[in-house]
Design a protein around this motif. Structure first.
Motif, PDB file in Angstrom:
ATOM      1  N   HIS A  31       0.713  -0.779  -0.115  1.00  0.00           N
ATOM      2  CA  HIS A  31      -0.229   0.142  -0.325  1.00  0.00           C
ATOM      3  C   HIS A  31       0.774   0.959  -0.324  1.00  0.00           C
ATOM      4  CE1 HIS A  31      -2.432  -3.131   1.760  1.00  0.00           C
ATOM      5  NE2 HIS A  31      -3.586  -2.889   0.785  1.00  0.00           N
ATOM      6  N   LYS A  32       2.289   1.355   0.362  1.00  0.00           N
ATOM      7  CA  LYS A  32       2.785   1.828   0.632  1.00  0.00           C
ATOM      8  C   LYS A  32       2.608   3.002  -0.756  1.00  0.00           C
ATOM      9  CE  LYS A  32       7.605   0.425   0.137  1.00  0.00           C
ATOM     10  NZ  LYS A  32       8.743   0.232   0.119  1.00  0.00           N
ATOM     11  N   ASP A  33       2.980   3.091  -1.695  1.00  0.00           N
ATOM     12  CA  ASP A  33       2.744   3.156  -3.600  1.00  0.00           C
ATOM     13  C   ASP A  33       1.418   4.311  -3.786  1.00  0.00           C
ATOM     14  OD1 ASP A  33       5.406   3.167  -3.652  1.00  0.00           O
ATOM     15  OD2 ASP A  33       5.133   1.163  -4.668  1.00  0.00           O
ATOM     16  N   VAL A  34       0.514   4.115  -2.809  1.00  0.00           N
ATOM     17  CA  VAL A  34      -0.808   3.998  -3.307  1.00  0.00           C
ATOM     18  C   VAL A  34      -0.874   5.787  -3.187  1.00  0.00           C
ATOM     19  CG1 VAL A  34      -3.771   5.225  -2.770  1.00  0.00           C
ATOM     20  CG2 VAL A  34      -2.116   2.438  -2.568  1.00  0.00           C
ATOM     21  N   ARG A  35      -1.321   6.878  -4.195  1.00  0.00           N
ATOM     22  CA  ARG A  35      -1.223   8.427  -4.325  1.00  0.00           C
ATOM     23  C   ARG A  35      -1.892   9.219  -4.345  1.00  0.00           C
ATOM     24  NH1 ARG A  35       3.219   7.512  -1.841  1.00  0.00           N
ATOM     25  NH2 ARG A  35       5.330   6.873  -2.382  1.00  0.00           N
ATOM     26  N   GLU A  49     -17.648  -8.975  -8.353  1.00  0.00           N
ATOM     27  CA  GLU A  49     -17.951  -7.352  -8.949  1.00  0.00           C
ATOM     28  C   GLU A  49     -16.950  -6.508  -8.333  1.00  0.00           C
ATOM     29  OE1 GLU A  49     -21.650  -4.645  -7.803  1.00  0.00           O
ATOM     30  OE2 GLU A  49     -21.587  -6.321  -6.970  1.00  0.00           O
ATOM     31  N   GLU A  50     -16.757  -5.407  -9.332  1.00  0.00           N
ATOM     32  CA  GLU A  50     -15.337  -4.433  -8.886  1.00  0.00           C
ATOM     33  C   GLU A  50     -16.146  -3.070  -9.382  1.00  0.00           C
ATOM     34  OE1 GLU A  50     -12.900  -4.762 -12.510  1.00  0.00           O
ATOM     35  OE2 GLU A  50     -12.619  -6.907 -12.157  1.00  0.00           O
ATOM     36  N   VAL A  51     -15.777  -2.343  -8.484  1.00  0.00           N
ATOM     37  CA  VAL A  51     -16.118  -1.037  -8.452  1.00  0.00           C
ATOM     38  C   VAL A  51     -14.818   0.193  -8.877  1.00  0.00           C
ATOM     39  CG1 VAL A  51     -17.168   1.640  -6.771  1.00  0.00           C
ATOM     40  CG2 VAL A  51     -18.078  -0.956  -6.761  1.00  0.00           C
ATOM     41  N   VAL A  52     -14.737   0.674  -9.638  1.00  0.00           N
ATOM     42  CA  VAL A  52     -13.162   1.153  -9.753  1.00  0.00           C
ATOM     43  C   VAL A  52     -13.907   3.087  -9.077  1.00  0.00           C
ATOM     44  CG1 VAL A  52     -11.902   2.647 -11.530  1.00  0.00           C
ATOM     45  CG2 VAL A  52     -13.292   0.539 -12.181  1.00  0.00           C
ATOM     46  N   ALA A  53     -12.524   3.555  -8.285  1.00  0.00           N
ATOM     47  CA  ALA A  53     -12.316   4.086  -7.561  1.00  0.00           C
ATOM     48  C   ALA A  53     -11.154   5.484  -7.331  1.00  0.00           C
ATOM     49  CB  ALA A  53     -12.629   4.312  -5.650  1.00  0.00           C
ATOM     50  N   LYS A  54     -11.229   6.616  -7.030  1.00  0.00           N
ATOM     51  CA  LYS A  54      -9.752   7.516  -7.653  1.00  0.00           C
ATOM     52  C   LYS A  54      -9.500   7.444  -6.010  1.00  0.00           C
ATOM     53  CE  LYS A  54      -8.559  11.534  -9.540  1.00  0.00           C
ATOM     54  NZ  LYS A  54      -9.052  12.480 -10.423  1.00  0.00           N
ATOM     55  N   VAL A  55      -8.578   7.736  -5.903  1.00  0.00           N
ATOM     56  CA  VAL A  55      -7.976   7.956  -4.625  1.00  0.00           C
ATOM     57  C   VAL A  55      -7.631   9.414  -3.916  1.00  0.00           C
ATOM     58  CG1 VAL A  55      -5.997   7.556  -3.206  1.00  0.00           C
ATOM     59  CG2 VAL A  55      -6.192   5.915  -4.521  1.00  0.00           C
ATOM     60  N   VAL A  56      -8.885  10.033  -3.672  1.00  0.00           N
ATOM     61  CA  VAL A  56      -8.538  12.048  -3.341  1.00  0.00           C
ATOM     62  C   VAL A  56      -8.164  12.142  -1.734  1.00  0.00           C
ATOM     63  CG1 VAL A  56     -11.443  11.753  -5.034  1.00  0.00           C
ATOM     64  CG2 VAL A  56     -11.225  11.320  -2.313  1.00  0.00           C
ATOM     65  N   GLY A  57      -7.594  11.509  -1.777  1.00  0.00           N
ATOM     66  CA  GLY A  57      -6.706  11.762  -0.080  1.00  0.00           C
ATOM     67  C   GLY A  57      -5.720   9.977   0.440  1.00  0.00           C
ATOM     68  N   VAL A  58      -4.648  10.503   0.947  1.00  0.00           N
ATOM     69  CA  VAL A  58      -3.608   9.902   1.401  1.00  0.00           C
ATOM     70  C   VAL A  58      -3.819   9.962   2.732  1.00  0.00           C
ATOM     71  CG1 VAL A  58      -1.234   8.449   1.046  1.00  0.00           C
ATOM     72  CG2 VAL A  58      -2.819   8.859  -0.743  1.00  0.00           C
ATOM     73  N   LEU A  59      -4.211   9.686   3.648  1.00  0.00           N
ATOM     74  CA  LEU A  59      -3.952   9.685   5.537  1.00  0.00           C
ATOM     75  C   LEU A  59      -2.925   9.361   6.045  1.00  0.00           C
ATOM     76  CD1 LEU A  59      -7.704  10.097   5.393  1.00  0.00           C
ATOM     77  CD2 LEU A  59      -6.520  11.954   4.888  1.00  0.00           C
ATOM     78  N   ARG A  60      -1.910   9.529   6.220  1.00  0.00           N
ATOM     79  CA  ARG A  60      -0.844   8.579   6.928  1.00  0.00           C
ATOM     80  C   ARG A  60      -0.854   9.358   8.640  1.00  0.00           C
ATOM     81  NH1 ARG A  60       1.581   6.961   2.546  1.00  0.00           N
ATOM     82  NH2 ARG A  60       1.514   7.824   1.146  1.00  0.00           N
ATOM     83  N   TYR A  61      -0.471   7.778   9.197  1.00  0.00           N
ATOM     84  CA  TYR A  61      -0.915   8.228  10.765  1.00  0.00           C
ATOM     85  C   TYR A  61       0.154   7.487  11.759  1.00  0.00           C
ATOM     86  CZ  TYR A  61      -4.846  11.502  10.280  1.00  0.00           C
ATOM     87  OH  TYR A  61      -5.775  12.710  10.548  1.00  0.00           O
ATOM     88  N   HIS A 100       5.014  -0.886  10.066  1.00  0.00           N
ATOM     89  CA  HIS A 100       5.054   0.562   9.367  1.00  0.00           C
ATOM     90  C   HIS A 100       3.961   1.439   9.025  1.00  0.00           C
ATOM     91  CE1 HIS A 100       6.067  -2.881   7.258  1.00  0.00           C
ATOM     92  NE2 HIS A 100       5.213  -3.793   7.591  1.00  0.00           N
ATOM     93  N   GLY A 101       3.577   1.695  10.575  1.00  0.00           N
ATOM     94  CA  GLY A 101       2.162   2.898  10.601  1.00  0.00           C
ATOM     95  C   GLY A 101       1.387   2.127   9.512  1.00  0.00           C
ATOM     96  N   VAL A 102       0.207   3.128   9.167  1.00  0.00           N
ATOM     97  CA  VAL A 102      -0.820   2.876   8.607  1.00  0.00           C
ATOM     98  C   VAL A 102      -1.533   3.933   7.637  1.00  0.00           C
ATOM     99  CG1 VAL A 102      -2.473   1.660  10.850  1.00  0.00           C
ATOM    100  CG2 VAL A 102      -2.442   4.611  10.450  1.00  0.00           C
ATOM    101  N   LEU A 103      -2.464   3.710   6.496  1.00  0.00           N
ATOM    102  CA  LEU A 103      -3.210   4.938   5.765  1.00  0.00           C
ATOM    103  C   LEU A 103      -5.085   4.990   5.984  1.00  0.00           C
ATOM    104  CD1 LEU A 103      -1.075   3.447   2.578  1.00  0.00           C
ATOM    105  CD2 LEU A 103      -0.607   5.154   4.002  1.00  0.00           C
ATOM    106  N   GLY A 104      -5.427   5.953   5.556  1.00  0.00           N
ATOM    107  CA  GLY A 104      -6.652   5.909   5.441  1.00  0.00           C
ATOM    108  C   GLY A 104      -6.142   6.860   3.996  1.00  0.00           C
ATOM    109  N   ILE A 105      -6.875   5.566   3.021  1.00  0.00           N
ATOM    110  CA  ILE A 105      -7.332   4.977   2.562  1.00  0.00           C
ATOM    111  C   ILE A 105      -8.988   6.202   1.562  1.00  0.00           C
ATOM    112  CG2 ILE A 105      -7.175   4.823  -0.610  1.00  0.00           C
ATOM    113  CD1 ILE A 105      -5.075   2.543  -0.042  1.00  0.00           C
ATOM    114  N   LYS A 106      -8.254   7.408   0.679  1.00  0.00           N
ATOM    115  CA  LYS A 106     -10.588   7.949   1.118  1.00  0.00           C
ATOM    116  C   LYS A 106     -10.037   8.046  -0.807  1.00  0.00           C
ATOM    117  CE  LYS A 106     -12.868  12.666   2.141  1.00  0.00           C
ATOM    118  NZ  LYS A 106     -12.590  14.032   2.273  1.00  0.00           N
ATOM    119  N   LEU A 107     -11.706   7.357  -0.865  1.00  0.00           N
ATOM    120  CA  LEU A 107     -11.998   7.118  -2.180  1.00  0.00           C
ATOM    121  C   LEU A 107     -13.328   7.871  -2.993  1.00  0.00           C
ATOM    122  CD1 LEU A 107     -12.081   3.394  -1.421  1.00  0.00           C
ATOM    123  CD2 LEU A 107      -9.885   4.472  -2.986  1.00  0.00           C
TER     124      LEU A 107
END
Length: 113
Positions: A31-35, A49-61, A100-107
């Motif tokens: 997940h570290k390369d998500v932008r 089934e699939e959904v296409v989502a755009k990453v609109v935020g990457v929150l690092r904690y 590793h720390g964590v991410l919040g991937i805003k979709l």
């Protein structure tokens, strides 16, 4: 870049309907390369089934608790912070979180396939 993420059926439906807008993940090699601007193909593990989502935020904690304290539980598809923590504990152990720390991937969902 396009990423692929398999999730449980209930999580898939929450993302598809736009109810879950932040996907919590450990900031590991997968997940570290998500932008911001990347696409994520979210796949229902059961139905494929699939959904296409755009990453609109990457929150690092450093920890999930800090991420969960910064946003309402409904952003994570839950009613309480405890529910969010329990769901994440099913997939990630505290050692991985600490290393590793964590991410919040805003979709933002673009379309269901």
């Amino acid at each position: 870049m396009t990423h692929y993420s398999q999730v449980a059926g209930s999580v898939f439906e929450q993302i598809k309907q736009g109810h879950k807008i932040i996907e919590p993940r450990v900031n590991d090699d997968a997940h570290k390369d998500v932008r911001i601007g990347d696409m994520i193909i979210v796949i229902n593990r059961t139905t494929r089934e699939e959904v296409v989502a755009k990453v609109v935020g990457v929150l690092r904690y450093s920890r999930f608790d800090a991420l969960f304290a910064a946003f309402p539980p409904r952003y994570f598809g839950a009613e309480t912070p405890e529910q969010v923590r329990q769901e994440v504990a099913r997939w990630y152990d505290t050692e991985s979180e600490a290393v590793h720390g964590v991410l919040g991937i805003k979709l933002h969902v673009l379309r269901a396939k």
